[in-house]
Design a protein around this motif. Structure first.
Motif, short mmCIF file in Angstrom:
data_model
loop_
_atom_site.label_atom_id
_atom_site.label_comp_id
_atom_site.label_asym_id
_atom_site.label_seq_id
_atom_site.Cartn_x
_atom_site.Cartn_y
_atom_site.Cartn_z
N THR A 23 0.84 -1.21 0.00
CA THR A 23 0.00 0.00 0.00
C THR A 23 0.87 1.25 0.00
OG1 THR A 23 -0.11 0.09 2.42
CG2 THR A 23 -1.81 -1.21 1.27
N HIS A 24 2.00 1.17 0.69
CA HIS A 24 3.03 2.20 0.67
C HIS A 24 4.27 1.59 1.31
CE1 HIS A 24 1.16 2.64 4.59
NE2 HIS A 24 2.07 3.47 5.01
N LEU A 25 5.37 2.34 1.37
CA LEU A 25 6.64 1.69 1.72
C LEU A 25 7.27 2.25 3.00
CD1 LEU A 25 7.93 1.47 -1.97
CD2 LEU A 25 7.22 -0.46 -0.54
N ALA B 105 -5.82 0.91 3.94
CA ALA B 105 -4.45 1.09 4.44
C ALA B 105 -4.40 2.28 5.39
CB ALA B 105 -3.47 1.21 3.28
N ASP B 106 -3.44 3.19 5.25
CA ASP B 106 -3.25 4.20 6.29
C ASP B 106 -4.11 5.45 6.12
OD1 ASP B 106 -1.65 2.41 7.50
OD2 ASP B 106 0.11 3.70 7.68
N ILE B 107 -5.05 5.45 5.16
CA ILE B 107 -6.02 6.55 5.20
C ILE B 107 -7.24 6.16 6.04
CG2 ILE B 107 -5.19 7.72 3.13
CD1 ILE B 107 -7.47 6.62 1.56
N TYR C 257 -4.84 -3.26 8.72
CA TYR C 257 -3.47 -3.73 9.00
C TYR C 257 -3.07 -3.33 10.42
CZ TYR C 257 1.72 -3.66 8.13
OH TYR C 257 3.08 -3.83 8.16
N HIS C 258 -3.51 -2.13 10.84
CA HIS C 258 -3.04 -1.57 12.11
C HIS C 258 -3.99 -1.78 13.29
CE1 HIS C 258 0.64 0.37 10.87
NE2 HIS C 258 0.07 1.18 10.01
N ASP C 259 -5.24 -2.05 13.05
CA ASP C 259 -6.22 -2.09 14.14
C ASP C 259 -5.92 -3.24 15.11
OD1 ASP C 259 -8.67 -2.25 15.71
OD2 ASP C 259 -9.65 -1.13 14.10
N TYR D 13 8.46 2.34 6.84
CA TYR D 13 9.17 1.24 7.48
C TYR D 13 8.26 0.23 8.15
CZ TYR D 13 8.30 3.23 12.06
OH TYR D 13 7.66 3.68 13.19
N ASP D 14 7.12 0.71 8.72
CA ASP D 14 6.27 -0.23 9.46
C ASP D 14 5.47 -1.14 8.53
OD1 ASP D 14 4.95 2.23 8.84
OD2 ASP D 14 3.31 1.72 10.20
N HIS D 15 5.55 -0.88 7.22
CA HIS D 15 4.90 -1.74 6.23
C HIS D 15 5.92 -2.53 5.41
CE1 HIS D 15 0.81 0.16 6.62
NE2 HIS D 15 1.58 1.00 7.29
N ALA D 16 7.14 -1.98 5.30
CA ALA D 16 8.12 -2.53 4.35
C ALA D 16 9.30 -3.26 5.00
CB ALA D 16 8.65 -1.41 3.46
ZN LIG Z 1 1.27 2.43 8.74
#
Ligand SMILES: [Zn+2]
Length: 285
Positions: free
Chosen positions: A110-112, A212-214, A257-259, A114-117
């Motif tokens: 979804t984006h890169l 994702a993060d939105i 992903y974060h919940d 650090y906490d995703h990549a």
């Molecule tokens: Zn994130």
């Protein structure tokens, strides 16, 4: 591990680690008096945020949505500052499903940040990293891939060289959107980062949207509740306006992903929650 079936797609949440970040930063301009009713915080005002990749199985293919925070990327100071009480257990999660990292066909990034990549690569010797998912195509938007390799004065803190150098031969980019298999799309939105994308899956009447993060947690349902971390917050607001309305009409599942509390929620046309998948909680030690 929690699971959800949406049409032809089977979703399983894996263990990618946890962080605890400042609640104020995660809710931007929203006063604490409001956000604290929606999401719990600890005595340091931090909220619990998982970094759990979703294994997405469609038509015999194994996909991952994002890659977790890895095992060997964060220094002690970062572990403390980011409140990382558990690092990634992705390989063990996959093993318990009879899979290994080599069975992953593609990773939808979804984006890169650090906490995703961080989970994309691992340390094999001092200052030497290699790709973890050697057989996978790694999808990300062209804008995101460009910024990761050429970060600005602010984003340099989120885009780390060790997370992209070893994977350059595996990356496939797209400008606006890409259909990975029938019905499964990655769509560039910008907002949280310039190159941020969401993931949409449609199969007949069944739909899921990974914002994702939105919309990192169920508590971020309000279109105006965007993160202070967002590089382009007004774009996040507009993307949410579009994709929340779309999802409500489709009675879509929204996945996270974060919940740390809910893996997914389903809304009706009025945006009222009609179903949910709870996360099984446990203590970190
Ligand atoms: Zn994130």
């Amino acid at each position: 591990m929690e699971k959800l079936q949406v049409g032809r797609a089977s979703l399983t949440w894996l263990k990618g680690g946890v962080s605890h970040l400042d609640g104020g930063a995660m809710f931007g301009v929203v006063p604490k008096a409001l956000w604290q009713k929606k999401y719990p915080h600890n005595d340091k005002n931090q909220i619990e945020l998982r970094a759990d990749p979703i294994l997405l199985q469609v038509d015999g293919k194994n996909f991952l949505i994002d890659s977790g925070i890895g095992n060997d990327k964060l220094e002690d100071k970062q572990l403390r500052n980011f409140g990382v009480l558990e690092q990634s257990k992705l390989e063990a999660s996959l093993e318990s499903l009879g899979l290994s990292v080599h069975d992953i066909d593609a990773i939808l990034m979804t984006h890169l940040h650090y906490d995703h990549a961080c989970g994309l690569t691992k340390k094999v010797a001092e200052d030497t990293y290699e790709s973890v998912f050697k057989n996978a195509t790694i999808y990300t938007s062209e804008v995101e891939w460009h910024e990761m390799r050429n970060p600005n004065i602010r984003s340099v803190n989120s885009y780390w060289e060790m997370n992209w150098k070893p994977i350059v031969d595996q990356v496939e980019t797209y400008e606006k959107e890409i259909e990975v298999v029938e019905g499964l799309k990655m769509i560039h939105t910008s907002g949280h980062s310039d190159g941020h994308s969401i993931i949409l899956f449609e199969d007949g009447e069944e739909t899921f949207i990974h914002m994702a993060d939105i919309m990192p947690t169920h508590a971020h349902q309000n279109k105006l509740w965007v993160l202070a971390y967002d590089d382009y917050p007004i774009r996040s607001v507009h993307a949410k306006e579009k994709w929340m309305e779309f999802g409500y009409q489709k009675k879509a599942w929204y996945t996270f992903y974060h919940d740390a509390y809910l893996r997914a929620v389903k809304f009706n046309e009025s945006g009222e929650k009609t179903d949910e998948v709870k996360r099984e909680r446990y203590e970190y030690n």
